[in-house]
Scaffold this motif. Sequence first.
Motif, short mmCIF file in Angstrom:
data_model
loop_
_atom_site.label_atom_id
_atom_site.label_comp_id
_atom_site.label_asym_id
_atom_site.label_seq_id
_atom_site.Cartn_x
_atom_site.Cartn_y
_atom_site.Cartn_z
N ILE A 116 48.12 39.19 42.08
CA ILE A 116 48.73 40.28 41.32
C ILE A 116 47.60 41.25 40.95
O ILE A 116 46.72 40.90 40.16
N ASP A 117 47.62 42.43 41.56
CA ASP A 117 46.61 43.46 41.30
C ASP A 117 47.04 44.26 40.07
O ASP A 117 48.04 44.95 40.09
N LEU A 118 46.25 44.14 39.02
CA LEU A 118 46.57 44.78 37.74
C LEU A 118 45.82 46.09 37.52
O LEU A 118 45.89 46.66 36.43
N SER A 119 45.13 46.59 38.53
CA SER A 119 44.24 47.75 38.33
C SER A 119 44.96 49.00 37.83
O SER A 119 44.37 49.79 37.10
N ASP A 120 46.22 49.19 38.20
CA ASP A 120 46.96 50.38 37.76
C ASP A 120 47.98 50.08 36.66
O ASP A 120 48.82 50.91 36.34
N LEU A 121 47.92 48.86 36.11
CA LEU A 121 48.81 48.50 35.00
C LEU A 121 48.21 49.05 33.72
O LEU A 121 47.08 48.74 33.36
N GLN A 122 48.97 49.90 33.04
CA GLN A 122 48.48 50.56 31.82
C GLN A 122 48.59 49.67 30.59
O GLN A 122 47.67 49.59 29.80
N HIS A 123 49.75 49.04 30.44
CA HIS A 123 50.02 48.28 29.22
C HIS A 123 50.89 47.08 29.54
O HIS A 123 51.75 47.14 30.43
N ILE A 124 50.67 46.00 28.83
CA ILE A 124 51.49 44.80 28.97
C ILE A 124 51.66 44.20 27.58
O ILE A 124 50.75 44.26 26.76
N ASN A 125 52.85 43.66 27.31
CA ASN A 125 53.08 43.01 26.02
C ASN A 125 53.50 41.56 26.26
O ASN A 125 53.40 41.05 27.38
N LEU B 29 60.59 33.00 52.00
CA LEU B 29 60.09 33.35 53.33
C LEU B 29 58.85 32.55 53.72
O LEU B 29 58.32 32.70 54.81
N GLY B 30 58.38 31.70 52.81
CA GLY B 30 57.26 30.82 53.12
C GLY B 30 55.92 31.21 52.51
O GLY B 30 54.93 30.52 52.73
N TYR B 31 55.89 32.29 51.76
CA TYR B 31 54.64 32.64 51.07
C TYR B 31 54.38 31.61 49.98
O TYR B 31 55.30 31.20 49.28
N GLU B 32 53.13 31.19 49.84
CA GLU B 32 52.77 30.24 48.79
C GLU B 32 51.73 30.81 47.84
O GLU B 32 51.70 30.44 46.68
N ASP C 242 51.03 42.19 52.64
CA ASP C 242 50.67 40.89 53.19
C ASP C 242 49.22 40.94 53.65
O ASP C 242 48.86 41.78 54.46
N LYS C 243 48.42 40.03 53.14
CA LYS C 243 47.02 39.90 53.55
C LYS C 243 46.83 38.49 54.10
O LYS C 243 46.56 37.55 53.35
N ASN C 244 47.05 38.34 55.41
CA ASN C 244 46.91 37.03 56.06
C ASN C 244 47.77 35.95 55.40
O ASN C 244 47.28 34.89 55.04
N LYS C 245 49.05 36.25 55.23
CA LYS C 245 50.04 35.36 54.62
C LYS C 245 49.80 35.08 53.14
O LYS C 245 50.31 34.12 52.57
N ILE C 246 49.01 35.93 52.50
CA ILE C 246 48.87 35.90 51.05
C ILE C 246 49.57 37.15 50.54
O ILE C 246 49.28 38.25 50.99
N GLY C 247 50.53 36.98 49.66
CA GLY C 247 51.26 38.11 49.12
C GLY C 247 50.47 38.81 48.03
O GLY C 247 49.98 38.16 47.10
N VAL C 248 50.33 40.12 48.16
CA VAL C 248 49.61 40.90 47.14
C VAL C 248 50.59 41.88 46.50
O VAL C 248 51.17 42.73 47.19
N TYR C 249 50.78 41.74 45.20
CA TYR C 249 51.61 42.67 44.43
C TYR C 249 50.68 43.59 43.66
O TYR C 249 49.80 43.12 42.94
#
Length: 113
Positions: free
Chosen positions: A46-55, A39-42, A7-14
């Motif tokens: 999405i932090d993709l820095s460690d994502l290796q591959h996506i299809n 829970l009220g997050y709007e 949680d970064k000031n009510k901003i959800g970071v995945y």
Amino acid sequence: MEFSFSDKNKIGVYSLSGNLIGEADGIAMTESFSEKLELGYEHFVIDLSDLQHINSSGLGVLITLLTKARKKGGELMLANPSSYIKNLLLITKLNTIFDIHASTEEALGAFVK
């Protein structure tokens, strides 16, 4: 694929790591995302820095999350995509529907405006 939430000031970071290459990879994250919306997050990053591959299935998961956020009046931004992922978003023209930032901090700052 693994993910963590902060949680970064009510901003959800995945933060994603590994490979997002099937719908099954995104089930736990989609469930977590839905819980955070309840829970009220709007707003989400999405932090993709460690994502290796996506299809295509993985891109479908990201589109699902974006749709869920927007239906609740929120927004989802992507941050730290590798050049591979950036190129994939460009080829699929998903760069026109996602707000993409070079860093998580930049994405968080975009919500403040």
